[in-house]
Design a protein around this motif. Sequence first.
Motif, PDB file in Angstrom:
ATOM      1  N   LYS A  28       4.933   7.300   8.101  1.00  0.00           N
ATOM      2  CA  LYS A  28       4.131   8.227   7.302  1.00  0.00           C
ATOM      3  C   LYS A  28       4.819   8.505   5.961  1.00  0.00           C
ATOM      4  CE  LYS A  28       2.276  12.896   7.405  1.00  0.00           C
ATOM      5  NZ  LYS A  28       1.387  12.523   6.305  1.00  0.00           N
ATOM      6  N   GLY A  29       4.048   8.397   4.881  1.00  0.00           N
ATOM      7  CA  GLY A  29       4.574   8.722   3.568  1.00  0.00           C
ATOM      8  C   GLY A  29       5.395   7.620   2.913  1.00  0.00           C
ATOM      9  N   GLN A  30       5.511   6.469   3.596  1.00  0.00           N
ATOM     10  CA  GLN A  30       6.226   5.344   2.982  1.00  0.00           C
ATOM     11  C   GLN A  30       5.278   4.474   2.158  1.00  0.00           C
ATOM     12  OE1 GLN A  30       8.174   3.117   6.143  1.00  0.00           O
ATOM     13  NE2 GLN A  30      10.164   3.774   5.371  1.00  0.00           N
ATOM     14  N   VAL A  31       5.858   3.738   1.207  1.00  0.00           N
ATOM     15  CA  VAL A  31       5.108   2.710   0.487  1.00  0.00           C
ATOM     16  C   VAL A  31       5.664   1.360   0.939  1.00  0.00           C
ATOM     17  CG1 VAL A  31       4.494   1.754  -1.756  1.00  0.00           C
ATOM     18  CG2 VAL A  31       4.837   4.230  -1.510  1.00  0.00           C
ATOM     19  N   ALA A  32       4.816   0.547   1.563  1.00  0.00           N
ATOM     20  CA  ALA A  32       5.227  -0.807   1.952  1.00  0.00           C
ATOM     21  C   ALA A  32       4.432  -1.794   1.123  1.00  0.00           C
ATOM     22  CB  ALA A  32       4.977  -1.040   3.442  1.00  0.00           C
ATOM     23  N   VAL A  33       5.126  -2.819   0.631  1.00  0.00           N
ATOM     24  CA  VAL A  33       4.491  -3.795  -0.255  1.00  0.00           C
ATOM     25  C   VAL A  33       4.546  -5.166   0.415  1.00  0.00           C
ATOM     26  CG1 VAL A  33       4.598  -4.863  -2.529  1.00  0.00           C
ATOM     27  CG2 VAL A  33       5.184  -2.461  -2.279  1.00  0.00           C
ATOM     28  N   ILE A  34       3.431  -5.890   0.351  1.00  0.00           N
ATOM     29  CA  ILE A  34       3.387  -7.257   0.877  1.00  0.00           C
ATOM     30  C   ILE A  34       3.413  -8.220  -0.312  1.00  0.00           C
ATOM     31  CG2 ILE A  34       2.115  -8.887   2.315  1.00  0.00           C
ATOM     32  CD1 ILE A  34       0.556  -6.483   3.465  1.00  0.00           C
ATOM     33  N   VAL A  35       4.413  -9.111  -0.336  1.00  0.00           N
ATOM     34  CA  VAL A  35       4.468 -10.135  -1.388  1.00  0.00           C
ATOM     35  C   VAL A  35       4.482 -11.509  -0.723  1.00  0.00           C
ATOM     36  CG1 VAL A  35       5.691  -8.755  -3.124  1.00  0.00           C
ATOM     37  CG2 VAL A  35       6.998 -10.084  -1.464  1.00  0.00           C
ATOM     38  N   GLY A  36       4.262 -12.545  -1.524  1.00  0.00           N
ATOM     39  CA  GLY A  36       4.301 -13.905  -0.973  1.00  0.00           C
ATOM     40  C   GLY A  36       3.483 -14.813  -1.854  1.00  0.00           C
ATOM     41  N   THR A  37       3.565 -16.096  -1.562  1.00  0.00           N
ATOM     42  CA  THR A  37       2.846 -17.071  -2.383  1.00  0.00           C
ATOM     43  C   THR A  37       1.348 -16.961  -2.133  1.00  0.00           C
ATOM     44  OG1 THR A  37       3.347 -18.582  -0.618  1.00  0.00           O
ATOM     45  CG2 THR A  37       4.692 -18.774  -2.596  1.00  0.00           C
ATOM     46  N   SER A  38       0.586 -17.583  -3.029  1.00  0.00           N
ATOM     47  CA  SER A  38      -0.863 -17.588  -2.901  1.00  0.00           C
ATOM     48  C   SER A  38      -1.264 -18.271  -1.590  1.00  0.00           C
ATOM     49  CB  SER A  38      -1.437 -18.349  -4.102  1.00  0.00           C
ATOM     50  OG  SER A  38      -2.814 -18.246  -4.080  1.00  0.00           O
ATOM     51  N   GLY A  39      -2.174 -17.654  -0.880  1.00  0.00           N
ATOM     52  CA  GLY A  39      -2.659 -18.252   0.370  1.00  0.00           C
ATOM     53  C   GLY A  39      -1.784 -17.969   1.579  1.00  0.00           C
ATOM     54  N   SER A  40      -0.767 -17.093   1.420  1.00  0.00           N
ATOM     55  CA  SER A  40       0.152 -16.852   2.542  1.00  0.00           C
ATOM     56  C   SER A  40      -0.406 -15.861   3.560  1.00  0.00           C
ATOM     57  CB  SER A  40       1.507 -16.366   2.015  1.00  0.00           C
ATOM     58  OG  SER A  40       1.340 -15.223   1.201  1.00  0.00           O
TER      59      SER A  40
ATOM     60  N   ASP B 286       3.898   9.030  -8.275  1.00  0.00           N
ATOM     61  CA  ASP B 286       3.778  10.470  -8.438  1.00  0.00           C
ATOM     62  C   ASP B 286       2.720  11.026  -7.470  1.00  0.00           C
ATOM     63  OD1 ASP B 286       4.476  12.765  -9.813  1.00  0.00           O
ATOM     64  OD2 ASP B 286       2.664  12.651 -11.046  1.00  0.00           O
ATOM     65  N   ILE B 287       1.572  10.371  -7.435  1.00  0.00           N
ATOM     66  CA  ILE B 287       0.469  10.827  -6.590  1.00  0.00           C
ATOM     67  C   ILE B 287       0.820  10.648  -5.113  1.00  0.00           C
ATOM     68  CG2 ILE B 287      -1.859  10.088  -5.873  1.00  0.00           C
ATOM     69  CD1 ILE B 287      -2.243   9.911  -9.076  1.00  0.00           C
ATOM     70  N   GLN B 288       1.524   9.566  -4.830  1.00  0.00           N
ATOM     71  CA  GLN B 288       1.968   9.332  -3.450  1.00  0.00           C
ATOM     72  C   GLN B 288       2.873  10.480  -2.997  1.00  0.00           C
ATOM     73  OE1 GLN B 288       5.094   8.480  -2.023  1.00  0.00           O
ATOM     74  NE2 GLN B 288       4.067   8.331  -0.035  1.00  0.00           N
ATOM     75  N   ARG B 289       3.784  10.901  -3.880  1.00  0.00           N
ATOM     76  CA  ARG B 289       4.692  12.008  -3.521  1.00  0.00           C
ATOM     77  C   ARG B 289       3.919  13.311  -3.349  1.00  0.00           C
ATOM     78  NH1 ARG B 289       8.883   9.206  -6.571  1.00  0.00           N
ATOM     79  NH2 ARG B 289       7.868   9.808  -8.495  1.00  0.00           N
ATOM     80  N   LYS B 290       2.905  13.515  -4.206  1.00  0.00           N
ATOM     81  CA  LYS B 290       2.133  14.768  -4.123  1.00  0.00           C
ATOM     82  C   LYS B 290       1.264  14.821  -2.879  1.00  0.00           C
ATOM     83  CE  LYS B 290       1.885  15.950  -9.005  1.00  0.00           C
ATOM     84  NZ  LYS B 290       1.310  15.403 -10.227  1.00  0.00           N
TER      85      LYS B 290
ATOM     86  N   ALA C 201       6.758  -4.985  -6.786  1.00  0.00           N
ATOM     87  CA  ALA C 201       7.146  -4.726  -5.395  1.00  0.00           C
ATOM     88  C   ALA C 201       8.436  -3.918  -5.334  1.00  0.00           C
ATOM     89  CB  ALA C 201       7.303  -6.053  -4.645  1.00  0.00           C
ATOM     90  N   MET C 202       9.401  -4.315  -6.181  1.00  0.00           N
ATOM     91  CA  MET C 202      10.709  -3.628  -6.171  1.00  0.00           C
ATOM     92  C   MET C 202      10.580  -2.193  -6.681  1.00  0.00           C
ATOM     93  SD  MET C 202      13.534  -5.873  -5.836  1.00  0.00           S
ATOM     94  CE  MET C 202      13.357  -7.326  -4.827  1.00  0.00           C
ATOM     95  N   ARG C 203       9.692  -2.023  -7.647  1.00  0.00           N
ATOM     96  CA  ARG C 203       9.527  -0.703  -8.246  1.00  0.00           C
ATOM     97  C   ARG C 203       8.832   0.265  -7.297  1.00  0.00           C
ATOM     98  NH1 ARG C 203       7.769  -0.153 -14.405  1.00  0.00           N
ATOM     99  NH2 ARG C 203       7.495   2.080 -14.471  1.00  0.00           N
ATOM    100  N   LEU C 204       7.863  -0.253  -6.532  1.00  0.00           N
ATOM    101  CA  LEU C 204       7.033   0.641  -5.726  1.00  0.00           C
ATOM    102  C   LEU C 204       7.474   0.737  -4.265  1.00  0.00           C
ATOM    103  CD1 LEU C 204       3.452  -0.407  -6.922  1.00  0.00           C
ATOM    104  CD2 LEU C 204       4.788   1.575  -7.663  1.00  0.00           C
ATOM    105  N   GLY C 205       8.038  -0.350  -3.743  1.00  0.00           N
ATOM    106  CA  GLY C 205       8.187  -0.437  -2.285  1.00  0.00           C
ATOM    107  C   GLY C 205       9.398   0.292  -1.736  1.00  0.00           C
TER     108      GLY C 205
END
Length: 313
Positions: A26-38, A180-184, A199-203
Amino acid sequence: MIEIENVTKRYGDNTVVDDVSLRVEKGQVAVIVGTSGSGKTTLLRMVNRLVEPSEGRILINGHDTRDMPAYQLRRKIGYAIQGHGLFPHRTVAENIATVPHLAGWDRARIDTRVDELLSLFQLEPRHYRDRHPVQLSGGEQQRVGVARALAAEPDVLLMDEPFGALDPIIRAKAQDDLLDIQRKTGVTVLLVTHDMDEAMRLGDLIAVMAEGKVVQYADPATLLVKPATDFVDNLVGTADRPFRLLSLRKVDDVMEPGGADGGEPVQPSTSLREAYANMLWQGREALPVVDASGAAIGQVRLAAISRLAARPA
Ligand SMILES: Nc1ncnc2c1ncn2[C@@H]1O[C@H](COP(=O)(O)OP(=O)(O)OP(=O)(O)O)[C@@H](O)[C@H]1O
């Protein structure tokens, strides 16, 4: 909280998501990255059942997503996509009110919520409420898209390349606004992107996908210093690694007593990447650190920054 348990998606003989398990607290930001079509978008869309899994299960706040009709589930989960997906013939207020309206909120509650969200996204309600999407800039449309996704106060927000269409400056602002909105709101976010810097900035956590599998799920610093495979190593970018490590840390982490001998000051909240760039640009070995009121509170030295950019022993 989102729990993805051994989820697989097949189209005929083609396995596009292969036995994936992920947990987002709860309250975490998870980011999915990867090549196109992954399989990133497919995985995301299984959470709100726009795509039904072939195997496995997904729980939201402990409840199996199959225990309620898909349309009801989708009202409880915010969904924001690239291009914003706004209804062109509806006003900004009508767009934002879409899900609250479907959920049967009364008029007064909807109006209050619309104005609250517009204000939160720095769009003056009086000026924006009655406009149509075509009368907004790309960045404004993007904010309305996220406001709409958050309208019914979801616990979970899914985002698929939400900032993909924005130019770099507006994009950086949109990323800051999201955090900011996520924290609020405390909303749990699962976001797909192609952009490793994003991804690095948000995750808080980043899942790296390749050929339908999650090859590593870890915090940004771990991905950089302990990539699980050569693929992850390549994806985080060998040449950018030290700079990305620095972008995860703040001046506050290495501030020392004493005053630097001139130079443009930085603040404790400045990222070390930015402080480093400033030092190189100004040709200085140290910069003064000032607080929000401009009072000197210490210094940051090049040598201290360099130590943090190096691979840990
Ligand atoms: N409805 C479908 N029927 C058949 N194959 C599909 C379907 N949807 C997606 N696929 C295939 O599943 C694979 C994964 O697609 P997906 O859109 O999840 O990838 P992605 O990682 O999000 O890619 P991108 O970054 O290019 O958007 C692709 O090979 C795609 O062609």
